[in-house]
Design an enzyme around this catalytic site. Structure first.
Site, PDB file in Angstrom:
ATOM      1  N   GLY A   1      29.372  28.196  35.633  1.00 35.60           N
ATOM      2  CA  GLY A   1      28.688  27.426  34.580  1.00 35.60           C
ATOM      3  C   GLY A   1      29.548  27.163  33.360  1.00 35.60           C
ATOM      4  O   GLY A   1      29.740  26.015  32.946  1.00 35.60           O
TER       5      GLY A   1
ATOM      6  N   GLY B   1      29.518  35.125  31.580  1.00 34.23           N
ATOM      7  CA  GLY B   1      29.709  36.005  30.426  1.00 34.23           C
ATOM      8  C   GLY B   1      31.156  36.196  29.988  1.00 34.23           C
ATOM      9  O   GLY B   1      31.471  37.116  29.242  1.00 34.23           O
TER      10      GLY B   1
ATOM     11  N   TYR C   1      39.330  28.758  26.151  1.00 37.87           N
ATOM     12  CA  TYR C   1      39.884  29.931  25.479  1.00 37.87           C
ATOM     13  C   TYR C   1      39.303  29.950  24.066  1.00 37.87           C
ATOM     14  O   TYR C   1      40.015  29.825  23.071  1.00 37.87           O
ATOM     15  CB  TYR C   1      41.418  29.882  25.448  1.00 37.87           C
ATOM     16  CG  TYR C   1      42.070  30.053  26.802  1.00 37.87           C
ATOM     17  CD1 TYR C   1      41.363  30.595  27.880  1.00 37.87           C
ATOM     18  CD2 TYR C   1      43.399  29.708  27.008  1.00 37.87           C
ATOM     19  CE1 TYR C   1      41.965  30.760  29.118  1.00 37.87           C
ATOM     20  CE2 TYR C   1      44.007  29.884  28.254  1.00 37.87           C
ATOM     21  CZ  TYR C   1      43.280  30.401  29.302  1.00 37.87           C
ATOM     22  OH  TYR C   1      43.884  30.577  30.527  1.00 37.87           O
TER      23      TYR C   1
ATOM     24  N   CYS D   1      40.689  34.260  37.647  1.00 42.93           N
ATOM     25  CA  CYS D   1      39.899  35.499  37.630  1.00 42.93           C
ATOM     26  C   CYS D   1      38.599  35.281  38.416  1.00 42.93           C
ATOM     27  O   CYS D   1      37.801  34.407  38.070  1.00 42.93           O
ATOM     28  CB  CYS D   1      39.604  35.864  36.178  1.00 42.93           C
ATOM     29  SG  CYS D   1      38.347  37.102  35.990  1.00 42.93           S
TER      30      CYS D   1
ATOM     31  N   ARG E   1      23.944  31.860  29.607  1.00 40.14           N
ATOM     32  CA  ARG E   1      25.059  32.654  30.131  1.00 40.14           C
ATOM     33  C   ARG E   1      25.163  32.469  31.645  1.00 40.14           C
ATOM     34  O   ARG E   1      24.171  32.539  32.355  1.00 40.14           O
ATOM     35  CB  ARG E   1      24.867  34.139  29.810  1.00 40.14           C
ATOM     36  CG  ARG E   1      26.027  34.984  30.285  1.00 40.14           C
ATOM     37  CD  ARG E   1      26.009  36.385  29.715  1.00 40.14           C
ATOM     38  NE  ARG E   1      25.099  37.265  30.399  1.00 40.14           N
ATOM     39  CZ  ARG E   1      24.956  38.564  30.135  1.00 40.14           C
ATOM     40  NH1 ARG E   1      25.655  39.105  29.154  1.00 40.14           N
ATOM     41  NH2 ARG E   1      24.113  39.301  30.804  1.00 40.14           N
ATOM     42  N   SER E   2      26.394  32.219  32.103  1.00 38.92           N
ATOM     43  CA  SER E   2      26.634  32.198  33.555  1.00 38.92           C
ATOM     44  C   SER E   2      27.437  33.440  33.906  1.00 38.92           C
ATOM     45  O   SER E   2      26.892  34.418  34.394  1.00 38.92           O
ATOM     46  CB  SER E   2      27.330  30.916  33.978  1.00 38.92           C
ATOM     47  OG  SER E   2      26.420  29.827  33.892  1.00 38.92           O
TER      48      SER E   2
ATOM     49  N   ASP F   1      32.952  34.177  28.072  1.00 42.81           N
ATOM     50  CA  ASP F   1      33.293  33.525  26.801  1.00 42.81           C
ATOM     51  C   ASP F   1      34.062  34.505  25.911  1.00 42.81           C
ATOM     52  O   ASP F   1      33.606  35.624  25.665  1.00 42.81           O
ATOM     53  CB  ASP F   1      32.005  33.079  26.091  1.00 42.81           C
ATOM     54  CG  ASP F   1      32.287  32.156  24.932  1.00 42.81           C
ATOM     55  OD1 ASP F   1      32.101  30.948  25.095  1.00 42.81           O
ATOM     56  OD2 ASP F   1      32.717  32.645  23.858  1.00 42.81           O
TER      57      ASP F   1
HETATM   58  P1  FDA Z   1      29.839  32.311  29.732  1.00 46.74           P
HETATM   59  O1  FDA Z   1      28.638  32.609  30.532  1.00 46.74           O
HETATM   60  O2  FDA Z   1      30.196  33.302  28.666  1.00 46.74           O
HETATM   61  O3  FDA Z   1      29.717  30.856  29.136  1.00 46.74           O
HETATM   62  C1  FDA Z   1      30.734  30.223  28.379  1.00 46.74           C
HETATM   63  C2  FDA Z   1      30.127  29.075  27.556  1.00 46.74           C
HETATM   64  O4  FDA Z   1      29.482  28.144  28.422  1.00 46.74           O
HETATM   65  C3  FDA Z   1      29.048  29.534  26.580  1.00 46.74           C
HETATM   66  O5  FDA Z   1      29.046  28.683  25.468  1.00 46.74           O
HETATM   67  C4  FDA Z   1      27.778  29.346  27.365  1.00 46.74           C
HETATM   68  O6  FDA Z   1      26.637  29.193  26.565  1.00 46.74           O
HETATM   69  C5  FDA Z   1      28.074  28.086  28.160  1.00 46.74           C
HETATM   70  N1  FDA Z   1      27.383  28.053  29.453  1.00 46.74           N
HETATM   71  C6  FDA Z   1      27.417  29.008  30.406  1.00 46.74           C
HETATM   72  N2  FDA Z   1      26.687  28.628  31.448  1.00 46.74           N
HETATM   73  C7  FDA Z   1      26.187  27.414  31.177  1.00 46.74           C
HETATM   74  C8  FDA Z   1      25.346  26.522  31.890  1.00 46.74           C
HETATM   75  N3  FDA Z   1      24.881  26.826  33.100  1.00 46.74           N
HETATM   76  N4  FDA Z   1      25.002  25.361  31.310  1.00 46.74           N
HETATM   77  C9  FDA Z   1      25.461  25.044  30.077  1.00 46.74           C
HETATM   78  N5  FDA Z   1      26.254  25.866  29.346  1.00 46.74           N
HETATM   79  C10 FDA Z   1      26.630  27.038  29.896  1.00 46.74           C
HETATM   80  N6  FDA Z   1      39.880  29.852  32.202  1.00 46.74           N
HETATM   81  C11 FDA Z   1      40.597  29.028  32.992  1.00 46.74           C
HETATM   82  O7  FDA Z   1      40.488  27.798  32.872  1.00 46.74           O
HETATM   83  N7  FDA Z   1      41.432  29.533  33.952  1.00 46.74           N
HETATM   84  C12 FDA Z   1      41.573  30.880  34.144  1.00 46.74           C
HETATM   85  O8  FDA Z   1      42.317  31.309  35.026  1.00 46.74           O
HETATM   86  C13 FDA Z   1      40.826  31.755  33.312  1.00 46.74           C
HETATM   87  N8  FDA Z   1      40.936  33.113  33.431  1.00 46.74           N
HETATM   88  C14 FDA Z   1      40.133  33.948  32.682  1.00 46.74           C
HETATM   89  C15 FDA Z   1      40.190  35.332  32.871  1.00 46.74           C
HETATM   90  C16 FDA Z   1      39.372  36.166  32.118  1.00 46.74           C
HETATM   91  C17 FDA Z   1      39.451  37.666  32.336  1.00 46.74           C
HETATM   92  C18 FDA Z   1      38.496  35.624  31.149  1.00 46.74           C
HETATM   93  C19 FDA Z   1      37.630  36.519  30.306  1.00 46.74           C
HETATM   94  C20 FDA Z   1      38.422  34.251  30.976  1.00 46.74           C
HETATM   95  C21 FDA Z   1      39.243  33.407  31.726  1.00 46.74           C
HETATM   96  N9  FDA Z   1      39.191  32.020  31.565  1.00 46.74           N
HETATM   97  C22 FDA Z   1      39.962  31.202  32.353  1.00 46.74           C
HETATM   98  C23 FDA Z   1      38.296  31.432  30.561  1.00 46.74           C
HETATM   99  C24 FDA Z   1      36.977  30.988  31.198  1.00 46.74           C
HETATM  100  O9  FDA Z   1      37.186  29.790  31.920  1.00 46.74           O
HETATM  101  C25 FDA Z   1      35.926  30.713  30.101  1.00 46.74           C
HETATM  102  O10 FDA Z   1      35.706  31.889  29.369  1.00 46.74           O
HETATM  103  C26 FDA Z   1      34.638  30.187  30.694  1.00 46.74           C
HETATM  104  O11 FDA Z   1      33.908  29.503  29.719  1.00 46.74           O
HETATM  105  C27 FDA Z   1      33.815  31.304  31.270  1.00 46.74           C
HETATM  106  O12 FDA Z   1      32.672  30.834  31.923  1.00 46.74           O
HETATM  107  P2  FDA Z   1      31.463  31.860  32.130  1.00 46.74           P
HETATM  108  O13 FDA Z   1      30.353  31.157  32.774  1.00 46.74           O
HETATM  109  O14 FDA Z   1      31.972  33.103  32.753  1.00 46.74           O
HETATM  110  O15 FDA Z   1      31.151  32.235  30.628  1.00 46.74           O
END
Ligand code: FDA
Length: 509
Positions: free
Chosen positions: A154, A85, A451, A148, A82-83, A87
């Site tokens: 990540g 969160g 998404y 956002c 998780r980076s 997803d």
């Molecule tokens: P999270 O930590 O949940 O990880 C997402 C996935 O990546 C999971 O499968 C996880 O295991 C994997 N992962 C995380 N860190 C990793 C690492 N270090 N190494 C390998 N794998 C890793 N998208 C977009 O393109 N443009 C936008 O403007 C937006 N806006 C937006 C707004 C809101 C409110 C949300 C909830 C989401 C978006 N998104 C978006 C979507 C966003 O880009 C997408 O959910 C990303 O995967 C989120 O990354 P996180 O690290 O926050 O998620």
């Protein structure tokens, strides 16, 4: 006893055994729930009934990640990374099988080299932190990633990542020039040692399939001293449908400096609850207002844009504007998690042919069947740089020929029923998505990996998943790039250690 053995194993394999114990949380630890819950973005998964990790590791160093991988393999535990969160389906912190979570929350350093126009950013940093640190060093540089600010680097870079400068500079992943990753053997690799195939796969092939990405080197992009924003709101009575027809036709032909997304929602417009649709044309122009007015007068006169509708500002202020802040200090970008969390289910589509008026009217009718304000659509122009990059340059294949992407959203609060209301809203969005099938890309019906949508197909949670089953969702996200992703996976992780419901499977699985 597995967590105890796992802890012993972690201390054996970490550089500093004492420090690792302070970075591990088990359910008996009083901070476990707060550490787990803090970045869960979708409230649908913030419930006591959601499956929880046996243990959370919050690495401070690469050796902690290496130890977590080695020990998870030894004890047959799955790993969730998780980076930020964000997803949509919670795959970074949920699993039906016993698992540990590696939370990158402590690995968030950002080093900006303004002279070289590059930055190294660790995966646990948020986009807001990245934008803030760039602006702190230079007002002439920016980065083309999401809107956002609490999104984690990540997951976002792993899936592509787009924002308001995508038409000028492409995706975040298009601007990644190096990365550090810990692979299934626990080796720390950079671009040179991982090779071009794996480096290709981690820039858009989706997170959680190939290893743990520790940090990314990005190419920063030039931004002008003044940009202009506006949000023009039009209802059906103000001819929103005609404007949308026009927007679809010229969208991806507009200059690269112009980004106009449309946010669509239904409203109760009259005392008797009469319904209308509201279209908000939410825009960034990379330049001053005079030039913007020239552009819209010649290419989109139907907007009737006036100087009074527009506001000039710096690029970093436009980041706040698009994130929905007004008047807050820039430091709000340093917030690690969002204060406005909701319950949601989102889906995505790509449009290659304009949707006719009758199609739009059918959409409005369906919106009127749902509660006011719960469903939303965001339409995002493509074209510009997005159309110049080849479909196979990165795993993200939605390039030339795409007019725009639709994000279908349904989101609601506790006051609007919380998790009990989920079946109703999820069922509405699924039925809306079925209706849309006739108007959007086909064979495959394309979708955006960031998404995440488990409705379009999944791997088996337990046991193997063959290529054919995984292709059902894989081709939608990656088109023919899915085959190359499977090939890379087979080479770097043939035992399928890094896996989840939509991870890339190796050939033998
Ligand atoms: P999270 O930590 O949940 O990880 C997402 C996935 O990546 C999971 O499968 C996880 O295991 C994997 N992962 C995380 N860190 C990793 C690492 N270090 N190494 C390998 N794998 C890793 N998208 C977009 O393109 N443009 C936008 O403007 C937006 N806006 C937006 C707004 C809101 C409110 C949300 C909830 C989401 C978006 N998104 C978006 C979507 C966003 O880009 C997408 O959910 C990303 O995967 C989120 O990354 P996180 O690290 O926050 O998620």
């Amino acid at each position: 006893s597995t967590p105890m053995n796992f802890l012993q194993c972690l201390s054996l394999h970490s550089e500093n055994a004492t420090s690792i114990f302070n970075l591990v949380y088990t359910p008996i630890n009083s901070s476990y729930s707060s550490v787990l819950d803090i970045t869960i973005q979708n409230l649908r998964f913030l419930t006591p009934f959601a499956p929880k990790p046996l243990l959370i590791v919050t690495p401070l160093r690469v050796s902690h990640i290496q130890a977590a991988i080695i020990c998870s393999r030894r004890y047959g535990l799955q790993i969730r990374i998780r980076s930020g969160g964000h997803d949509y389906e919670g795959l970074s912190y949920l699993s039906e099988v016993p698992f540990i979570m590696v939370d990158m929350v402590n690995l968030r350093s950002i080093t900006v080299d303004a002279e070289d126009e590059t930055a190294w950013v660790q995966s646990g940093a948020t986009l807001g932190e990245l934008y803030y640190r760039i602006a702190e060093k230079s007002k002439a540089l920016g980065f083309p990633a999401g809107v956002c600010p609490t999104i984690g680097v990540g997951g976002h870079f792993s899936g592509g990542g787009y924002g308001t400068m995508m038409r000028k500079y492409g995706l975040a992943a298009d601007n990644v020039i190096d990365a550090q990753l810990v692979d299934v053997q626990g080796q720390l690799l950079d671009r040179e040692s991982m090779g071009e195939d794996l480096f290709w796969a981690i820039r858009g092939g989706g997170g959680g399939s190939f290893g743990v990405v520790v940090s990314w080197k990005v190419k920063l992009v030039p931004v002008p001293p003044t940009v202009t924003v506006f949000t023009l709101v039009r209802t059906l009575e103000q001819h929103a449908t005609k404007l949308l027809i026009q927007w679809q036709l010229l969208g991806n032909k507009l200059p690269d400096d112009l980004f106009i997304r449309v946010i669509l929602q239904s409203l109760n417009s009259g005392p008797n609850g009469t319904r209308t649709m509201q279209a908000s044309f939410n825009t960034l122009y990379l330049g001053g207002v005079d030039a913007l007015l020239d552009v819209t007068r010649s290419s989109f006169p139907e907007l009737n844009l006036t100087r009074e509708d527009c506001t000039e500002m710096s690029w970093i202020e436009s980041v706040l504007y698009f994130a929905g802040f007004s008047g807050e200090p820039l430091e709000i970008l340093l917030n690690k998690s969002s204060n406005t969390k909701v319950f949601f289910k989102h889906k995505s589509d790509y449009v290659r042919e304009p949707i006719p008026e009758s199609g739009l009217e059918g959409m409005w009718e369906r919106f009127f069947e749902e509660d006011e304000g719960v469903p939303l659509m965001i339409w995002n122009h493509y074209g510009g740089k997005m159309g110049e990059i080849s479909e196979s340059a990165l795993p993200f294949p939605h390039r030339a020929g795409v007019l725009y992407k639709i994000q279908h959203l349904t989101s609601w609060t506790d006051a609007e029923g919380g998790n009990e209301a989920a079946p109703k809203h999820v069922s509405w969005i699924r039925s809306f998505y079925s209706y849309m099938a006739q108007y959007v890309s086909k064979s495959p019906r394309e979708a955006y990996i960031n998404y995440r949508d488990l409705d379009i197909g999944t791997n088996n949670v337990i046991g193997n998943t063959d290529y054919k089953q995984a292709s059902v969702w894989g081709k939608k996200y990656f088109k023919n790039n899915f085959d190359r992703l499977v090939h890379v996976k087979t080479t770097v992780d043939p035992g399928n250690f890094f896996r989840h419901e939509q991870s890339i499977p190796p050939f033998s699985f």
